[in-house]
Design an enzyme around this catalytic site. Structure first.
Site, short mmCIF file in Angstrom:
data_model
loop_
_atom_site.label_atom_id
_atom_site.label_comp_id
_atom_site.label_asym_id
_atom_site.label_seq_id
_atom_site.Cartn_x
_atom_site.Cartn_y
_atom_site.Cartn_z
N ASP A 1 0.90 -1.07 -0.09
CA ASP A 1 0.03 0.23 0.00
C ASP A 1 0.78 1.24 -0.02
O ASP A 1 2.01 1.17 0.34
CB ASP A 1 -1.02 0.01 1.27
CG ASP A 1 -0.07 -0.07 2.50
OD1 ASP A 1 -0.30 -0.85 3.43
OD2 ASP A 1 0.35 0.94 2.92
N LEU B 1 1.77 -6.44 17.68
CA LEU B 1 0.34 -6.67 18.53
C LEU B 1 0.61 -7.75 19.46
O LEU B 1 0.19 -8.09 20.48
CB LEU B 1 -0.71 -6.73 17.64
CG LEU B 1 -2.13 -6.86 18.25
CD1 LEU B 1 -2.46 -5.54 18.99
CD2 LEU B 1 -3.16 -7.12 17.27
N HIS C 1 8.37 -5.51 -1.41
CA HIS C 1 7.61 -6.39 -2.36
C HIS C 1 6.86 -5.86 -3.08
O HIS C 1 5.74 -6.38 -3.66
CB HIS C 1 6.45 -7.13 -1.19
CG HIS C 1 7.45 -7.99 -0.16
ND1 HIS C 1 6.77 -8.34 1.09
CD2 HIS C 1 8.49 -8.79 -0.29
CE1 HIS C 1 7.64 -9.35 1.60
NE2 HIS C 1 8.81 -9.35 0.77
N THR D 1 4.98 -7.15 11.82
CA THR D 1 5.12 -8.32 10.96
C THR D 1 5.10 -9.46 11.89
O THR D 1 5.87 -9.66 12.82
CB THR D 1 6.46 -8.14 9.99
OG1 THR D 1 6.44 -9.31 9.14
CG2 THR D 1 7.69 -7.89 10.92
N SER D 2 4.47 -10.40 11.03
CA SER D 2 4.62 -12.07 11.76
C SER D 2 6.07 -12.66 11.66
O SER D 2 6.23 -13.74 12.38
CB SER D 2 3.50 -12.68 11.11
OG SER D 2 3.77 -12.97 9.80
C1 BV8 Z 1 12.24 -15.35 -2.40
C2 BV8 Z 1 3.31 -9.46 -1.98
C3 BV8 Z 1 14.39 -15.86 -3.46
C4 BV8 Z 1 1.86 -10.17 -2.16
C5 BV8 Z 1 4.50 -10.79 -0.55
C6 BV8 Z 1 9.15 -22.21 -1.70
C7 BV8 Z 1 9.17 -21.47 -3.30
C8 BV8 Z 1 9.49 -20.26 -3.16
C9 BV8 Z 1 9.84 -19.45 -2.45
C10 BV8 Z 1 9.90 -20.11 -0.92
C11 BV8 Z 1 9.23 -21.50 -0.88
N1 BV8 Z 1 9.26 -21.38 0.56
C12 BV8 Z 1 9.85 -20.44 1.17
C13 BV8 Z 1 10.09 -19.42 0.41
C14 BV8 Z 1 10.40 -18.31 0.48
C15 BV8 Z 1 9.04 -17.36 0.55
C16 BV8 Z 1 8.67 -17.60 1.93
O1 BV8 Z 1 9.24 -16.89 2.77
N2 BV8 Z 1 7.50 -18.16 2.16
C17 BV8 Z 1 6.82 -18.25 3.44
C18 BV8 Z 1 5.36 -18.59 3.14
C19 BV8 Z 1 7.46 -19.29 3.93
N3 BV8 Z 1 9.62 -15.95 0.00
C20 BV8 Z 1 9.52 -15.94 -1.01
O2 BV8 Z 1 9.19 -16.44 -2.27
C21 BV8 Z 1 10.30 -14.25 -1.33
N4 BV8 Z 1 11.18 -14.44 -2.60
O3 BV8 Z 1 12.49 -15.88 -1.31
O4 BV8 Z 1 13.05 -15.05 -3.42
C22 BV8 Z 1 15.31 -14.75 -3.10
C23 BV8 Z 1 15.27 -14.14 -2.09
C24 BV8 Z 1 16.23 -13.18 -1.76
C25 BV8 Z 1 17.39 -13.15 -2.64
C26 BV8 Z 1 17.29 -13.75 -3.75
C27 BV8 Z 1 16.40 -14.79 -4.19
C28 BV8 Z 1 9.21 -13.23 -1.83
C29 BV8 Z 1 8.34 -13.00 -0.86
C30 BV8 Z 1 7.39 -12.11 -1.11
C31 BV8 Z 1 5.86 -12.60 -1.20
N5 BV8 Z 1 5.22 -11.23 -1.39
N6 BV8 Z 1 3.68 -9.63 -0.67
C32 BV8 Z 1 0.91 -9.30 -2.03
O5 BV8 Z 1 0.99 -8.36 -1.08
O6 BV8 Z 1 -0.38 -9.51 -2.39
S1 BV8 Z 1 4.66 -11.28 1.11
C33 BV8 Z 1 3.34 -10.77 2.14
O7 BV8 Z 1 3.52 -11.32 3.44
C34 BV8 Z 1 3.06 -9.29 2.04
O8 BV8 Z 1 4.19 -8.53 1.51
C35 BV8 Z 1 3.23 -9.25 3.75
O9 BV8 Z 1 3.80 -8.14 4.10
C36 BV8 Z 1 4.21 -10.36 4.19
C37 BV8 Z 1 4.52 -10.61 5.52
O10 BV8 Z 1 3.40 -10.71 6.15
P1 BV8 Z 1 3.25 -9.64 7.40
O11 BV8 Z 1 3.55 -8.25 6.57
O12 BV8 Z 1 4.19 -9.95 8.69
O13 BV8 Z 1 1.78 -9.73 7.59
P2 BV8 Z 1 1.26 -10.94 8.50
O14 BV8 Z 1 -0.44 -10.94 8.27
O15 BV8 Z 1 1.88 -12.22 8.19
O16 BV8 Z 1 1.37 -10.45 10.05
C38 BV8 Z 1 0.76 -9.24 10.59
C39 BV8 Z 1 1.39 -8.99 11.85
O17 BV8 Z 1 0.86 -7.72 12.27
C40 BV8 Z 1 1.05 -10.02 12.82
O18 BV8 Z 1 2.40 -10.22 13.51
C41 BV8 Z 1 -0.06 -9.14 13.76
O19 BV8 Z 1 0.40 -9.81 14.93
C42 BV8 Z 1 0.67 -7.86 13.90
N7 BV8 Z 1 -0.52 -6.79 13.75
C43 BV8 Z 1 -1.99 -6.86 13.52
N8 BV8 Z 1 -2.48 -5.89 13.68
C44 BV8 Z 1 -1.74 -5.10 14.21
C45 BV8 Z 1 -0.32 -5.57 14.30
N9 BV8 Z 1 0.84 -5.15 14.93
C46 BV8 Z 1 0.55 -3.98 15.60
N10 BV8 Z 1 -0.61 -3.26 15.45
C47 BV8 Z 1 -1.67 -3.52 14.98
N11 BV8 Z 1 -2.96 -2.97 14.96
#
Ligand code: BV8
Length: 245
Positions: free
Chosen positions: A111, A219, A126, A193-194
């Protein structure tokens, strides 16, 4: 700027000069933008991880375009919250108060609430909702409307626009800049972030290896909480201004 000025680090009170901040979906939650994993991380019964992939786009481009068209439109109806605004104050005032002081803001969010809150330098590792990427000519164009109807690329005219979003399995943007900022910093702060998605989730470990002080504002405890020197729990719109001010 009391809280940001000092932090216990290895038993000593230090004054950080260069600060790297990583934000996630939690900083935008109180602006009304759904996080990914709270509430199950589902959209129309699809797991986000299953929609945000190149394979999903190849398999069902209309489903993926609809997913992003809906979120791109929704984001434009939301407003920055006090957490975004507090980071703008830090970005503006820190270099003035601390000689050599600098703040680098890295966000996983797609955003534009940091920018609309007034942040001038934002690293969107991202990608961004308000940008379209032409798969024909590779140009990026600012885009705030739908892509479902296959509009022509402003640069080359070919109807080959996709969301300018880093999907799972794709390489995040500006990683070199992020690593350089971490190598020069002395404080790493993670907000909302989680710690579920890499490489962003690994920044705190890198920060520890580099000897930075590390602070988590969230949070609830995250998957990475054990790596931080300090974790403060609460809603971002409360604990981020409290930390900055
Ligand atoms: C990469 C765009 C290589 C999308 C996003 C198998 C195949 C391929 C890759 C992988 C694989 N297994 C693992 C991987 C790596 C993979 C990965 O990590 N997967 C995870 C699921 C295990 N990563 C990738 O593929 C990345 N690329 O690895 O390439 C490489 C890397 C480096 C160098 C060379 C090569 C690409 C990852 C990017 C994916 N795209 N976003 C879209 O937005 O539609 S990720 C997506 O998750 C968002 O960007 C988001 O920001 C991100 C992380 O989530 P959070 O932001 O943390 O959000 P979440 O809901 O999880 O948590 C919210 C938190 O806020 C919580 O903790 C909560 O308690 C807190 N909260 C809630 N309310 C509040 C609060 N805190 C404060 N106040 C509040 N009010």
């Amino acid at each position: 700027m009391t809280a940001a000025r000092s932090l216990w680090h290895e038993g000593a009170m230090t004054t950080p000069h260069k600060i790297v901040i990583l934000t996630g979906a939690g900083i935008s939650a109180e602006s009304g933008i759904d996080t990914f994993r709270d509430g199950g991380g589902l959209w129309e019964q699809h797991r986000v991880e299953d929609v945000a992939t190149p394979e999903a786009f190849a398999r069902d481009p209309e489903l993926v375009q609809r997913f992003y068209d809906m979120r791109r439109a929704a984001v434009q109806t939301k407003l920055p919250n006090p957490a975004h605004v507090a980071l703008v104050r830090l970005e503006r005032e820190w270099p003035v108060r601390v000689p050599g002081g600098d703040v680098t803001l890295v966000t996983q969010n797609v955003d534009d609430l940091h920018e609309r809150g007034g942040s001038l330098r934002v690293i969107h590792m991202h990608g961004e909702h308000l940008s379209a990427w032409c798969t024909a000519c590779d140009a990026r164009s600012r885009w705030d409307g739908p892509l479902i109807h296959r509009p022509a690329c402003p640069a080359c005219g070919v109807p080959a626009l996709r969301p300018d979003i880093v999907w799972f399995g794709e390489i995040p943007y500006r990683m070199d800049e992020i690593h350089e900022a971490l190598s020069e910093a002395d404080l790493f702060v993670s907000i909302g972030t989680s710690g579920a998605v890499y490489p962003a989730a690994g920044f705190v470990r890198l920060a520890r290896e580099l000897g930075l002080a590390t602070l988590e504002l969230n949070l609830e405890r995250s998957q990475g909480s054990g790596w931080f020197h300090e974790t403060r729990l609460g809603a971002a719109s409360e604990i981020v201004p409290a930390w900055v001010d």
